[in-house]
Structure formats: C-alpha cells, structure tokens
Design a protein around this motif. Structure first.
Motif, PDB file in Angstrom:
ATOM      1  N   THR A  58       0.842  -1.197   0.000  1.00  0.00           N
ATOM      2  CA  THR A  58       0.000   0.000   0.000  1.00  0.00           C
ATOM      3  C   THR A  58       0.876   1.246   0.000  1.00  0.00           C
ATOM      4  N   THR A  59       0.375   2.286  -0.591  1.00  0.00           N
ATOM      5  CA  THR A  59       1.061   3.578  -0.586  1.00  0.00           C
ATOM      6  C   THR A  59       0.029   4.665  -0.306  1.00  0.00           C
ATOM      7  N   TYR A  60       0.506   5.771   0.257  1.00  0.00           N
ATOM      8  CA  TYR A  60      -0.383   6.856   0.641  1.00  0.00           C
ATOM      9  C   TYR A  60       0.229   8.203   0.320  1.00  0.00           C
ATOM     10  N   ALA A  61      -0.654   9.143   0.076  1.00  0.00           N
ATOM     11  CA  ALA A  61      -0.212  10.530  -0.022  1.00  0.00           C
ATOM     12  C   ALA A  61       0.231  11.000   1.355  1.00  0.00           C
ATOM     13  N   ASP A  62       1.175  11.914   1.364  1.00  0.00           N
ATOM     14  CA  ASP A  62       1.687  12.421   2.646  1.00  0.00           C
ATOM     15  C   ASP A  62       0.569  13.004   3.509  1.00  0.00           C
ATOM     16  N   SER A  63      -0.407  13.591   2.855  1.00  0.00           N
ATOM     17  CA  SER A  63      -1.469  14.287   3.581  1.00  0.00           C
ATOM     18  C   SER A  63      -2.375  13.341   4.368  1.00  0.00           C
ATOM     19  N   VAL A  64      -2.357  12.053   4.035  1.00  0.00           N
ATOM     20  CA  VAL A  64      -3.270  11.123   4.702  1.00  0.00           C
ATOM     21  C   VAL A  64      -2.541   9.975   5.395  1.00  0.00           C
ATOM     22  N   ARG A  65      -1.256   9.868   5.183  1.00  0.00           N
ATOM     23  CA  ARG A  65      -0.501   8.748   5.759  1.00  0.00           C
ATOM     24  C   ARG A  65      -0.639   8.734   7.275  1.00  0.00           C
ATOM     25  N   GLY A  66      -0.932   7.565   7.815  1.00  0.00           N
ATOM     26  CA  GLY A  66      -1.111   7.427   9.255  1.00  0.00           C
ATOM     27  C   GLY A  66      -2.554   7.607   9.700  1.00  0.00           C
ATOM     28  N   ARG A  67      -3.397   8.137   8.817  1.00  0.00           N
ATOM     29  CA  ARG A  67      -4.811   8.348   9.149  1.00  0.00           C
ATOM     30  C   ARG A  67      -5.724   7.478   8.289  1.00  0.00           C
ATOM     31  N   PHE A  68      -5.338   7.246   7.049  1.00  0.00           N
ATOM     32  CA  PHE A  68      -6.158   6.465   6.118  1.00  0.00           C
ATOM     33  C   PHE A  68      -5.522   5.092   5.900  1.00  0.00           C
ATOM     34  N   THR A  69      -6.373   4.093   5.707  1.00  0.00           N
ATOM     35  CA  THR A  69      -5.906   2.746   5.404  1.00  0.00           C
ATOM     36  C   THR A  69      -6.708   2.183   4.243  1.00  0.00           C
ATOM     37  N   ILE A  70      -5.996   1.751   3.217  1.00  0.00           N
ATOM     38  CA  ILE A  70      -6.649   1.144   2.058  1.00  0.00           C
ATOM     39  C   ILE A  70      -6.526  -0.378   2.171  1.00  0.00           C
ATOM     40  N   SER A  71      -7.585  -1.075   1.788  1.00  0.00           N
ATOM     41  CA  SER A  71      -7.569  -2.535   1.801  1.00  0.00           C
ATOM     42  C   SER A  71      -8.467  -3.032   0.678  1.00  0.00           C
ATOM     43  N   ARG A  72      -8.418  -4.325   0.424  1.00  0.00           N
ATOM     44  CA  ARG A  72      -9.235  -4.870  -0.652  1.00  0.00           C
ATOM     45  C   ARG A  72      -9.627  -6.300  -0.322  1.00  0.00           C
ATOM     46  N   ASP A  73     -10.724  -6.716  -0.930  1.00  0.00           N
ATOM     47  CA  ASP A  73     -11.193  -8.095  -0.840  1.00  0.00           C
ATOM     48  C   ASP A  73     -11.389  -8.569  -2.276  1.00  0.00           C
ATOM     49  N   ASN A  74     -10.455  -9.331  -2.785  1.00  0.00           N
ATOM     50  CA  ASN A  74     -10.519  -9.741  -4.193  1.00  0.00           C
ATOM     51  C   ASN A  74     -11.666 -10.714  -4.450  1.00  0.00           C
ATOM     52  N   ALA A  75     -12.034 -11.478  -3.456  1.00  0.00           N
ATOM     53  CA  ALA A  75     -13.149 -12.404  -3.636  1.00  0.00           C
ATOM     54  C   ALA A  75     -14.462 -11.638  -3.831  1.00  0.00           C
ATOM     55  N   LYS A  76     -14.600 -10.529  -3.122  1.00  0.00           N
ATOM     56  CA  LYS A  76     -15.809  -9.714  -3.222  1.00  0.00           C
ATOM     57  C   LYS A  76     -15.680  -8.606  -4.257  1.00  0.00           C
ATOM     58  N   LYS A  77     -14.466  -8.404  -4.778  1.00  0.00           N
ATOM     59  CA  LYS A  77     -14.199  -7.339  -5.749  1.00  0.00           C
ATOM     60  C   LYS A  77     -14.527  -5.967  -5.168  1.00  0.00           C
ATOM     61  N   VAL A  78     -14.023  -5.734  -3.983  1.00  0.00           N
ATOM     62  CA  VAL A  78     -14.260  -4.480  -3.288  1.00  0.00           C
ATOM     63  C   VAL A  78     -12.940  -3.924  -2.772  1.00  0.00           C
ATOM     64  N   VAL A  79     -12.792  -2.614  -2.885  1.00  0.00           N
ATOM     65  CA  VAL A  79     -11.657  -1.928  -2.279  1.00  0.00           C
ATOM     66  C   VAL A  79     -12.218  -0.928  -1.263  1.00  0.00           C
ATOM     67  N   TYR A  80     -11.551  -0.849  -0.123  1.00  0.00           N
ATOM     68  CA  TYR A  80     -12.020  -0.027   0.985  1.00  0.00           C
ATOM     69  C   TYR A  80     -11.033   1.098   1.291  1.00  0.00           C
ATOM     70  N   LEU A  81     -11.554   2.139   1.907  1.00  0.00           N
ATOM     71  CA  LEU A  81     -10.708   3.198   2.436  1.00  0.00           C
ATOM     72  C   LEU A  81     -11.228   3.556   3.822  1.00  0.00           C
ATOM     73  N   GLN A  82     -10.472   3.158   4.834  1.00  0.00           N
ATOM     74  CA  GLN A  82     -10.798   3.517   6.203  1.00  0.00           C
ATOM     75  C   GLN A  82     -10.148   4.860   6.496  1.00  0.00           C
ATOM     76  N   MET A  83     -10.957   5.825   6.871  1.00  0.00           N
ATOM     77  CA  MET A  83     -10.470   7.184   7.104  1.00  0.00           C
ATOM     78  C   MET A  83     -10.700   7.544   8.564  1.00  0.00           C
ATOM     79  N   ASN A  84      -9.626   7.777   9.282  1.00  0.00           N
ATOM     80  CA  ASN A  84      -9.696   8.154  10.682  1.00  0.00           C
ATOM     81  C   ASN A  84      -9.133   9.560  10.879  1.00  0.00           C
ATOM     82  N   SER A  85      -9.422  10.133  12.022  1.00  0.00           N
ATOM     83  CA  SER A  85      -8.907  11.474  12.357  1.00  0.00           C
ATOM     84  C   SER A  85      -9.149  12.456  11.218  1.00  0.00           C
ATOM     85  N   LEU A  86     -10.351  12.460  10.731  1.00  0.00           N
ATOM     86  CA  LEU A  86     -10.669  13.289   9.565  1.00  0.00           C
ATOM     87  C   LEU A  86     -10.539  14.767   9.874  1.00  0.00           C
TER      88      LEU A  86
END
Length: 117
Positions: A58-86
């Motif tokens: 995974t890679t992140y823009a500096d502006s969101v690193r440490g606050r956002f987390t990207i993940s994916r479920d290939n079986a479900k064909k879904v990509v997620y973005l967990q956003m904290n400390s907005l």
C-alpha cells in the motif's frame, strides 16, 4: 461493462471516521492495483492511497498517511478506504479506479465526504 460504485461517504465532524467502499465489476479485479482518489471542485484529482493487486503493498499521499488505510477483498471485488482522524481539508468527492492512469476505467459517480463541525 465496467462499473465502479463508491459508497460510504457522508458528513462527519473533525476527528471522526468513515469507511468508504468501492464495488467493482466487469473486469478481472484481482489483476489490477487499485487506488482511491479525491477531488475538490475546481482542483485536480489527487491519488490518496493505492493497493497492489494482491493487497500486499500500500502507498499513501503524505497528507493522509497514518490516518487512512486502504484494503481490498478480491473475492468480493471491493476496495475499501478507512479514514480516521478526519480533517476539514479531507472534504472532497472520493473515487476509486485503477492506480495507474494507463489502466483507468470509466469513473464512477464518487461519494462525497464532508468534514465539518
């Protein structure tokens, strides 16, 4: 027919959290590195996070690193973005697409994230 359908946006107070989802169809999802992008009206679209096809990198823009987390479920064909400390500056329309522009599909409708008290 390729479709990217984003969901999960909304209005949240500063410091809050949201989880965005992007459901993909019409292509071999597991073959593509995917990214989450955001765009403020009148500004260029920004890549905020990306994940490799298998999910191991995974890679992140500096502006969101440490606050956002990207993940994916290939079986479900879904990509997620967990956003904290907005923050208010995270307010934007959020989209998913392939990480690399040469692989971009037609853009979905996006999901609006508004961070405001």
């Amino acid at each position: 027919q390729v479709q990217l359908v984003e969901s999960g946006g909304g209005l949240v107070q500063p410091g809050g959290s949201l989880r965005l989802s992007c459901a993909a169809s019409g292509f071999i999802f597991s073959n593509y590195a995917m990214g989450w992008y955001r765009q403020v009206l009148g500004e260029e679209r920004e890549l905020v996070g990306a994940i490799s096809s298998g999910g191991g990198t995974t890679t992140y823009a500096d502006s969101v690193r440490g606050r956002f987390t990207i993940s994916r479920d290939n079986a479900k064909k879904v990509v997620y973005l967990q956003m904290n400390s907005l923050k208010p500056e995270d307010t934007a329309e959020y989209y998913c697409n392939a990480q690399h522009s040469y692989s971009w599909f037609r853009w979905g409708q996006g999901t609006q994230v508004t961070v405001s008290s």
